[in-house]
Design a protein around this motif. Structure first.
Motif, PDB file in Angstrom:
ATOM      1  N   ALA A 166       0.832  -1.211   0.000  1.00 36.81           N
ATOM      2  CA  ALA A 166       0.000   0.000   0.000  1.00 36.81           C
ATOM      3  C   ALA A 166       0.863   1.255   0.000  1.00 36.81           C
ATOM      4  N   ALA A 167       1.967   1.246   0.784  1.00 36.39           N
ATOM      5  CA  ALA A 167       2.833   2.423   0.861  1.00 36.39           C
ATOM      6  C   ALA A 167       3.508   2.698  -0.484  1.00 36.39           C
ATOM      7  N   ARG A 168       3.922   1.645  -1.170  1.00 34.72           N
ATOM      8  CA  ARG A 168       4.568   1.833  -2.477  1.00 34.72           C
ATOM      9  C   ARG A 168       3.568   2.297  -3.531  1.00 34.72           C
ATOM     10  N   MET A 169       2.338   1.834  -3.420  1.00 32.86           N
ATOM     11  CA  MET A 169       1.316   2.243  -4.374  1.00 32.86           C
ATOM     12  C   MET A 169       0.865   3.684  -4.117  1.00 32.86           C
ATOM     13  N   TYR A 170       0.714   4.035  -2.835  1.00 35.67           N
ATOM     14  CA  TYR A 170       0.194   5.353  -2.462  1.00 35.67           C
ATOM     15  C   TYR A 170       1.241   6.443  -2.630  1.00 35.67           C
ATOM     16  N   ASP A 171       2.504   6.117  -2.306  1.00 39.62           N
ATOM     17  CA  ASP A 171       3.635   7.035  -2.486  1.00 39.62           C
ATOM     18  C   ASP A 171       3.375   8.391  -1.835  1.00 39.62           C
ATOM     19  N   ASN A 172       3.138   8.347  -0.520  1.00 39.30           N
ATOM     20  CA  ASN A 172       2.888   9.561   0.266  1.00 39.30           C
ATOM     21  C   ASN A 172       3.900   9.627   1.395  1.00 39.30           C
ATOM     22  N   PRO A 173       4.533  10.810   1.640  1.00 38.60           N
ATOM     23  CA  PRO A 173       5.511  10.907   2.731  1.00 38.60           C
ATOM     24  C   PRO A 173       4.924  10.543   4.092  1.00 38.60           C
ATOM     25  N   GLY A 174       3.623  10.742   4.244  1.00 33.57           N
ATOM     26  CA  GLY A 174       2.978  10.416   5.520  1.00 33.57           C
ATOM     27  C   GLY A 174       2.751   8.932   5.723  1.00 33.57           C
ATOM     28  N   LEU A 175       3.059   8.120   4.719  1.00 36.55           N
ATOM     29  CA  LEU A 175       2.920   6.657   4.845  1.00 36.55           C
ATOM     30  C   LEU A 175       4.206   5.999   4.362  1.00 36.55           C
ATOM     31  N   PRO A 176       5.215   5.911   5.229  1.00 40.22           N
ATOM     32  CA  PRO A 176       6.453   5.222   4.847  1.00 40.22           C
ATOM     33  C   PRO A 176       6.193   3.731   4.685  1.00 40.22           C
ATOM     34  N   THR A 177       7.087   3.060   4.019  1.00 43.49           N
ATOM     35  CA  THR A 177       6.938   1.620   3.830  1.00 43.49           C
ATOM     36  C   THR A 177       7.209   0.881   5.144  1.00 43.49           C
TER      37      THR A 177
END
Length: 260
Positions: free
Chosen positions: A26-37
């Motif tokens: 999900a983090a790689r798909m969303y690519d948002n700084p607020g959601l790290p991998t």
């Protein structure tokens, strides 16, 4: 192979691995700084535990939680047992519980801070309040479930009220009390972190909130993992204690199921 998969520890591990994989995807798909991998958050864990102050803060949180939990067990447990066996105590306590129960305990933190400041006392009191209600309720239910015939027999043997409470009611209610303790551990962890995020000095909640302020999102998620692991470890340790203390109740339950 089936027996291995059925083991609770293996099942929990597989669920956790599945959540980490889903998080990473999900983090790689969303690519948002607020959601790290998940990999970035896990890589932050060694840095947190390499910092002596962070380790001290986490241990300090556990200390406050355990003190609040112990105080709740000493106060709420006996009151719940008395409520279950005494109509007078039940009548006196019920209105108070109806008022206090719906109030989120974290909402009381600003008021408690006015009374006790932002030190340990205020945080321990919030944990105490959060843990007390499940302990009180389950102690009450356990005491109510005691068979009257057992108490009548004990009275006929010459036991006074205090002796019946300690030798009959308490052992019979112990499985239900320990269920309340298990719920109380979860509530204690929640109220501990919340209180530390409001009254920010030390503790795991303080680390989490400071990292959020400074946009250190890997640390935020790493601390969430730490708190989750703490909850799992505390629950597993308590479940081992509960199983040992109520082994007789588990055997009795198995015998009843076998008879049916």
């Amino acid at each position: 192979m089936k027996k291995v998969l059925r083991a609770p520890g293996v099942s929990a591990l597989l669920v956790c691995l599945g959540l980490l994989v889903a998080w990473e995807f999900a983090a790689r798909m969303y690519d948002n700084p607020g959601l790290p991998t998940a990999a970035q958050a896990l890589a932050e864990l060694p840095r947190i535990f390499a910092d002596p102050q962070a380790t001290f803060d986490i241990l300090d949180s556990l200390r406050r939680m355990l003190i609040g939990f112990a105080l709740a067990l000493m106060v709420a447990g006996p009151i719940g047992l008395l409520m279950g066996r005494s109509p007078l105590v039940e009548t006196l306590m019920n209105p108070l519980l109806m008022v206090v129960y719906p109030i989120p305990k974290a909402a009381l933190m600003p008021l408690i801070m006015l009374w006790l400041g932002v030190g340990d006392a205020s945080k321990i009191l919030v944990v105490f309040l959060g843990v007390s209600l499940p302990l009180l309720y389950h102690s009450y239910q356990g005491a109510r479930a005691v068979e009257e015939k057992m108490l009548w027999s004990a009275a006929a043997m010459g036991m006074n009220g205090a002796q019946r409470m300690f030798r009959i009611v308490l052992p019979a209610a112990l499985p239900e009390i320990l269920t309340g303790c298990r719920t109380g551990i979860v509530m204690g962890l929640i109220t501990m972190i919340t209180s530390e995020m409001i009254a920010r000095q030390t503790g795991a909640g303080n680390i989490l909130f400071n990292a959020m302020d400074m946009a250190q999102y890997e640390t935020v998620y790493a601390m969430i993992i730490v708190i989750g692991v703490l909850g799992i470890v505390l629950d597993m340790c308590f479940e081992a204690v509960r199983a040992r203390l109520t082994r007789w109740a588990d055997r009795q339950s198995d015998a009843t199921v076998g008879a049916l």
